[in-house]
Scaffold this active site. Structure first.
Site, PDB file in Angstrom:
ATOM      1  N   HIS A  12      94.053  -8.639  12.439  1.00 52.52           N
ATOM      2  CA  HIS A  12      93.481  -9.993  12.534  1.00 52.52           C
ATOM      3  C   HIS A  12      94.423 -10.986  11.871  1.00 52.52           C
ATOM      4  O   HIS A  12      95.422 -10.588  11.262  1.00 52.52           O
ATOM      5  CB  HIS A  12      92.095 -10.061  11.865  1.00 52.52           C
ATOM      6  CG  HIS A  12      92.129  -9.845  10.375  1.00 52.52           C
ATOM      7  ND1 HIS A  12      91.966  -8.608   9.787  1.00 52.52           N
ATOM      8  CD2 HIS A  12      92.327 -10.709   9.327  1.00 52.52           C
ATOM      9  CE1 HIS A  12      92.036  -8.724   8.472  1.00 52.52           C
ATOM     10  NE2 HIS A  12      92.268  -9.992   8.154  1.00 52.52           N
ATOM     11  N   HIS A  72      85.953  -8.777  11.401  1.00 52.82           N
ATOM     12  CA  HIS A  72      86.459 -10.024  11.992  1.00 52.82           C
ATOM     13  C   HIS A  72      87.711  -9.715  12.797  1.00 52.82           C
ATOM     14  O   HIS A  72      88.454  -8.766  12.492  1.00 52.82           O
ATOM     15  CB  HIS A  72      86.723 -11.108  10.945  1.00 52.82           C
ATOM     16  CG  HIS A  72      87.700 -10.739   9.862  1.00 52.82           C
ATOM     17  ND1 HIS A  72      87.786  -9.494   9.292  1.00 52.82           N
ATOM     18  CD2 HIS A  72      88.648 -11.473   9.227  1.00 52.82           C
ATOM     19  CE1 HIS A  72      88.723  -9.487   8.368  1.00 52.82           C
ATOM     20  NE2 HIS A  72      89.276 -10.675   8.310  1.00 52.82           N
ATOM     21  N   HIS A  95      97.408 -15.528   6.584  1.00 51.77           N
ATOM     22  CA  HIS A  95      97.981 -14.180   6.655  1.00 51.77           C
ATOM     23  C   HIS A  95      97.743 -13.540   8.012  1.00 51.77           C
ATOM     24  O   HIS A  95      96.795 -13.852   8.704  1.00 51.77           O
ATOM     25  CB  HIS A  95      97.430 -13.269   5.551  1.00 51.77           C
ATOM     26  CG  HIS A  95      95.968 -12.923   5.648  1.00 51.77           C
ATOM     27  ND1 HIS A  95      94.980 -13.662   5.054  1.00 51.77           N
ATOM     28  CD2 HIS A  95      95.321 -11.905   6.266  1.00 51.77           C
ATOM     29  CE1 HIS A  95      93.806 -13.113   5.283  1.00 51.77           C
ATOM     30  NE2 HIS A  95      93.969 -12.039   6.035  1.00 51.77           N
ATOM     31  N   HIS A 119      87.877  -7.628  -1.165  1.00 47.61           N
ATOM     32  CA  HIS A 119      87.217  -8.873  -0.768  1.00 47.61           C
ATOM     33  C   HIS A 119      85.699  -8.657  -0.819  1.00 47.61           C
ATOM     34  O   HIS A 119      85.223  -7.597  -0.396  1.00 47.61           O
ATOM     35  CB  HIS A 119      87.546  -9.246   0.677  1.00 47.61           C
ATOM     36  CG  HIS A 119      88.969  -9.600   0.927  1.00 47.61           C
ATOM     37  ND1 HIS A 119      89.629 -10.611   0.268  1.00 47.61           N
ATOM     38  CD2 HIS A 119      89.856  -9.107   1.817  1.00 47.61           C
ATOM     39  CE1 HIS A 119      90.862 -10.697   0.739  1.00 47.61           C
ATOM     40  NE2 HIS A 119      91.030  -9.793   1.671  1.00 47.61           N
ATOM     41  N   TYR A 137      97.266  -8.738  -0.665  1.00 44.11           N
ATOM     42  CA  TYR A 137      98.005  -9.821  -0.025  1.00 44.11           C
ATOM     43  C   TYR A 137      99.415  -9.820  -0.613  1.00 44.11           C
ATOM     44  O   TYR A 137      99.583  -9.767  -1.838  1.00 44.11           O
ATOM     45  CB  TYR A 137      97.389 -11.190  -0.328  1.00 44.11           C
ATOM     46  CG  TYR A 137      96.113 -11.552   0.395  1.00 44.11           C
ATOM     47  CD1 TYR A 137      95.831 -11.126   1.693  1.00 44.11           C
ATOM     48  CD2 TYR A 137      95.189 -12.395  -0.220  1.00 44.11           C
ATOM     49  CE1 TYR A 137      94.670 -11.512   2.342  1.00 44.11           C
ATOM     50  CE2 TYR A 137      94.025 -12.785   0.416  1.00 44.11           C
ATOM     51  CZ  TYR A 137      93.771 -12.337   1.697  1.00 44.11           C
ATOM     52  OH  TYR A 137      92.620 -12.726   2.331  1.00 44.11           O
ATOM     53  N   GLU A 176      98.638  -8.984   4.945  1.00 40.16           N
ATOM     54  CA  GLU A 176      97.610  -8.207   4.264  1.00 40.16           C
ATOM     55  C   GLU A 176      97.685  -6.764   4.754  1.00 40.16           C
ATOM     56  O   GLU A 176      97.904  -6.522   5.943  1.00 40.16           O
ATOM     57  CB  GLU A 176      96.231  -8.795   4.599  1.00 40.16           C
ATOM     58  CG  GLU A 176      95.058  -7.982   4.082  1.00 40.16           C
ATOM     59  CD  GLU A 176      93.710  -8.636   4.362  1.00 40.16           C
ATOM     60  OE1 GLU A 176      93.515  -9.131   5.491  1.00 40.16           O
ATOM     61  OE2 GLU A 176      92.858  -8.635   3.464  1.00 40.16           O
TER      62      GLU A 176
HETATM   63  C1  M3P Z   1      90.170 -11.122   4.481  1.00 38.15           C
HETATM   64  C2  M3P Z   1      89.858  -9.867   5.109  1.00 38.15           C
HETATM   65  C3  M3P Z   1      88.368 -14.891   2.293  1.00 38.15           C
HETATM   66  C4  M3P Z   1      88.494 -13.521   2.564  1.00 38.15           C
HETATM   67  C5  M3P Z   1      89.406 -13.059   3.335  1.00 38.15           C
HETATM   68  C6  M3P Z   1      89.219 -11.772   3.831  1.00 38.15           C
HETATM   69  C7  M3P Z   1      89.183 -15.908   2.959  1.00 38.15           C
HETATM   70  O1  M3P Z   1      91.395 -11.559   4.585  1.00 38.15           O
HETATM   71  O2  M3P Z   1      90.655  -9.382   5.856  1.00 38.15           O
HETATM   72  O3  M3P Z   1      88.773  -9.321   4.887  1.00 38.15           O
HETATM   73  O4  M3P Z   1      87.540 -15.215   1.546  1.00 38.15           O
HETATM   74 FE    FE Z   2      92.338 -10.655   6.145  1.00 33.66          FE
END
Ligand code: M3P
Ligand code: FE
Length: 309
Positions: free
Chosen positions: A154, A201, A216, A248, A257, A267
């Site tokens: 993603h 996602h 990313h 996360h 990251y 990532e």
């Molecule tokens: C990710 C992920 C935020 C979390 C980002 C999450 C922007 O990058 O791949 O789960 O809060």
């Molecule tokens: Fe991510």
């Protein structure tokens, strides 16, 4: 077929400042497999468990960032239908001829309200790999060369008007919103996470003044152990780590990251929850924004909102 229309992220074209440095990083350290170079000097890669000719394409340029991200659709008929739907929605589209990207069919490209170039395509050459065909083994030596992610998974993009982006992805492209992070007023979204699959996602957006920014591109790893091994390799190769290994709150992903040599964040992650269209959108409130992004630190690091390419 239950899954129709837009199937999954298919490719991202990343701008790099120095191709020699970049090919060392993407090929040897990240461990992607080079599959071709074109007459524009672009270099093509796939991850070891991917079936198509390319997923990450590098282009040398004066500034880092992402040129475009492409999604695979299930058929030429879906490509035609989605092209018509995007146009009827009021967004102009252009057709990029087959072969512009190596081994890739015609692409339908359009600019979304956040300023990013998004593409749809139906055809890309499938390679014969150790993981395809009859009786495939669970892995092959390429799965242990460098960080060796399973797939490009993603992207998280920064730009304005993310509610308009959400409307387009949900109501025209058929995505669902798996999670969101709200700003202090409790009504405005800071971030949206959307899927065309049952993944946590397939694309995400954070509200940001400047359009068309990359936060990313993300690579899926098999396990938390593989994420830790990635961290070891990053340190061995003196890769600049932005955050992690950590988790996360959003998506529950275990993650790191880090930055490629041009400053593009990437990532490596594992272990996310799944999402289905009938699930409720999970909401993270402003008072827990730190926990949403970094579950253990419970606070944002300064680079999270500020450093994008
Ligand atoms: C990710 C992920 C935020 C979390 C980002 C999450 C922007 O990058 O791949 O789960 O809060
Ligand atoms: Fe991510």
């Amino acid at each position: 077929m239950a899954m129709t229309g837009v199937l999954r992220p298919g490719h991202a074209c990343i701008r790099v400042l120095d191709m020699k440095e970049a090919t060392h990083f993407y090929g040897e350290v990240l461990g992607l497999i080079e599959t071709g170079r074109d007459s524009f000097g672009r270099v093509y890669y796939r991850a070891w468990d991917e079936i198509e000719h390319n997923s990450i394409i590098l282009r040398e340029a004066d500034s880092a960032g992402m040129d475009f991200m492409g999604f695979k659709v299930d058929s030429e008929a879906s490509l035609d239908r989605l092209e018509a739907d995007v146009r009827a929605y009021g967004i102009p589209t252009e057709r990029i001829p087959a072969g512009d990207l190596l081994q890739t069919g015609e692409r339908v490209r359009f600019q979304i309200p956040s300023g990013h170039q998004i593409e749809l395509y139906a055809e890309k050459a499938r390679l014969s790999t150790p993981q395809s065909g009859n009786n495939p083994p669970p892995w092959n030596p390429e799965a242990e060369r460098g960080i060796a992610p399973i797939r490009f998974d993603h992207a998280l993009l920064y730009g304005p008007d993310i509610e308009k982006v959400q409307d387009l992805f949900v109501n025209v492209l058929g995505f669902h919103t798996s999670e969101q992070i709200m700003l202090e007023d409790g009504k405005t979204q800071l971030a949206i996470f959307m899927a065309c699959s049952s993944k946590a996602h397939d694309i995400a957006f954070v509200r940001h003044e400047e359009p068309a920014k990359l936060h990313h591109v993300s690579f899926y790893m098999e396990s938390w152990e593989k994420v830790l091994r990635a961290a070891d390799l990053m340190s061995m190769h003196k890769i600049s780590i932005d955050m992690g290994p950590t988790r996360h709150g959003v998506t529950r992903g275990t993650t790191i990251y880090a930055f490629d040599p041009s400053g593009n964040r990437f990532e490596t992650f594992a272990g996310v929850q799944s999402s289905y269209p009938d699930h409720e959108t999970l909401t993270w409130t402003w008072d827990e924004v730190g926990t949403a992004v970094y579950y253990h630190d419970r606070q944002l690091n300064p680079a999270f909102l500020g450093v994008v390419t």
